[in-house]
Design an enzyme around this catalytic site. Structure first.
Site, mmCIF file in Angstrom:
data_model
loop_
_atom_site.group_PDB
_atom_site.id
_atom_site.type_symbol
_atom_site.label_atom_id
_atom_site.label_comp_id
_atom_site.label_asym_id
_atom_site.label_seq_id
_atom_site.Cartn_x
_atom_site.Cartn_y
_atom_site.Cartn_z
ATOM 1 N N ARG A 16 17.138 -95.594 64.981
ATOM 2 C CA ARG A 16 18.150 -94.948 66.038
ATOM 3 C C ARG A 16 18.501 -93.590 65.521
ATOM 4 O O ARG A 16 18.651 -93.795 64.969
ATOM 5 C CB ARG A 16 18.706 -95.348 66.378
ATOM 6 C CG ARG A 16 18.305 -96.629 67.050
ATOM 7 C CD ARG A 16 19.905 -97.443 67.209
ATOM 8 N NE ARG A 16 19.316 -98.502 68.495
ATOM 9 C CZ ARG A 16 20.729 -99.683 68.969
ATOM 10 N NH1 ARG A 16 21.412 -99.384 68.215
ATOM 11 N NH2 ARG A 16 20.329 -101.360 68.642
ATOM 12 N N ASP A 69 20.439 -89.651 66.301
ATOM 13 C CA ASP A 69 21.648 -89.520 66.795
ATOM 14 C C ASP A 69 20.890 -88.162 67.930
ATOM 15 O O ASP A 69 20.266 -87.648 67.707
ATOM 16 C CB ASP A 69 22.500 -88.659 65.229
ATOM 17 C CG ASP A 69 23.466 -89.803 64.811
ATOM 18 O OD1 ASP A 69 23.610 -90.731 65.258
ATOM 19 O OD2 ASP A 69 23.883 -89.224 63.250
ATOM 20 N N TYR A 125 15.314 -88.991 55.728
ATOM 21 C CA TYR A 125 15.955 -88.288 56.524
ATOM 22 C C TYR A 125 15.151 -87.033 55.250
ATOM 23 O O TYR A 125 15.378 -87.127 54.445
ATOM 24 C CB TYR A 125 17.060 -88.314 56.923
ATOM 25 C CG TYR A 125 17.221 -89.221 57.937
ATOM 26 C CD1 TYR A 125 16.628 -89.098 59.666
ATOM 27 C CD2 TYR A 125 17.444 -90.720 57.878
ATOM 28 C CE1 TYR A 125 17.876 -89.654 60.520
ATOM 29 C CE2 TYR A 125 17.301 -91.630 59.195
ATOM 30 C CZ TYR A 125 17.020 -90.896 60.027
ATOM 31 O OH TYR A 125 17.819 -91.343 61.011
ATOM 32 N N ARG A 140 24.245 -86.906 57.870
ATOM 33 C CA ARG A 140 25.148 -86.520 57.680
ATOM 34 C C ARG A 140 26.523 -85.840 57.275
ATOM 35 O O ARG A 140 27.178 -85.113 56.537
ATOM 36 C CB ARG A 140 24.977 -85.799 59.191
ATOM 37 C CG ARG A 140 24.291 -85.987 60.690
ATOM 38 C CD ARG A 140 25.009 -85.464 61.810
ATOM 39 N NE ARG A 140 25.514 -84.731 62.183
ATOM 40 C CZ ARG A 140 26.011 -85.419 64.095
ATOM 41 N NH1 ARG A 140 25.259 -86.099 64.318
ATOM 42 N NH2 ARG A 140 27.173 -84.508 64.498
#
Length: 257
Positions: A45, A47, A106, A193
């Site tokens: 998932r 954001d 990522y 993040r």
């Protein structure tokens, strides 16, 4: 299916009551193509505002189509900023987009320049303060391996355990851009993040290199840096065992990196 999408206009991957999730748009497109509703399962998932180069989904339907038909047919019903890249119909029933993945990757692209981005708006993050690459790399070493990442976990995270294994964190510079590449078996909500924000606090000299290890050991989210902007974060995609022979994901992000 393999998907690529810009997350700027969406509230994240997951389906929402208002229909603003990438999943909502994909399932509406599938319903139009198939003539019946279906539910999808994704590899990871993302954001709100986060992009994806190689999101992978699976779903079960009684309809048989050629892979090229799936790509063209579903894309005909998708918004312009979401596109199916490939489809496979020959995988074993044991394949699961989420559970079969052994790691996820990522990439965060950050403009490090006194002036904010314009043409790259929403596609890259931004920090105006000078950042020392050696300090970033030194601080990141403490995050490698298996750890409790509660200090970098969102309070809204639904993961059963905060313990994750980070296989690699590669950081490099290309012109005015800093690139953070992170690989782990799985990530917590906002984990990337929060890590990037904390690394930048070390890289710009606000915190000593040793500070990141102290934050990690504390398990206290309040001690880490604020959650960094979603702009510039890309889900490169999951990695699966070679037996599934899925297409590789291009890591080139538009005209940038």
């Amino acid at each position: 299916m393999g998907l690529c999408y810009s997350g700027t206009s969406y509230c994240g991957w997951q389906s929402q009551p208002g229909g603003c999730g990438v999943q909502d748009h994909l399932e509406r497109a599938l319903a139009q193509f198939l003539g019946c509703p279906t539910r999808t399962v994704c590899a990871g998932r993302t954001d709100a505002g986060v992009h994806a180069l190689g999101q992978v989904v699976h779903f079960d339907v009684p309809l048989q189509r050629e892979p090229s038909s799936w790509v063209r047919g579903v894309n005909a019903f998708l918004p312009r900023d979401i596109a199916v890249q490939w489809a496979r119909t020959d995988l074993p029933t044991t394949f699961d987009a989420r559970r079969s993945a052994y790691q996820r990757r990522y990439r965060y692209v950050l403009r490090n320049h006194p002036v904010r981005p314009a043409l790259d708006h929403a596609r890259v993050g931004w920090t105006h303060r000078p950042v020392d690459l050696d300090r970033l790399r030194a601080a990141a070493q403490c995050l490698l391996g298996e750890h409790d990442f509660s200090a970098f976990r969102s309070s809204e995270c639904q993961a059963h355990s905060p313990v994750k294994t980070v296989q690699a964190i590669d950081i490099w510079r290309e012109g005015d851009y800093l690139i953070f590449d992170l690989r782990a078996n799985a990530f917590l909500h906002h984990m990337v993040r929060n890590i990037v924000g904390s690394l930048l606090a070390v890289g710009n000299g606000s915190k000593p290199v040793s500070w990141l290890a102290e934050v990690l050991a504390s398990g206290d989210r309040r001690l880490a840096a604020p959650t960094f902007m979603a702009d510039g974060l890309y889900f490169i995609g999951p990695d699966y065992p070679a037996e599934f022979n899925l297409p590789p994901t291009s890591t080139r992000i538009g005209l940038l990196i």
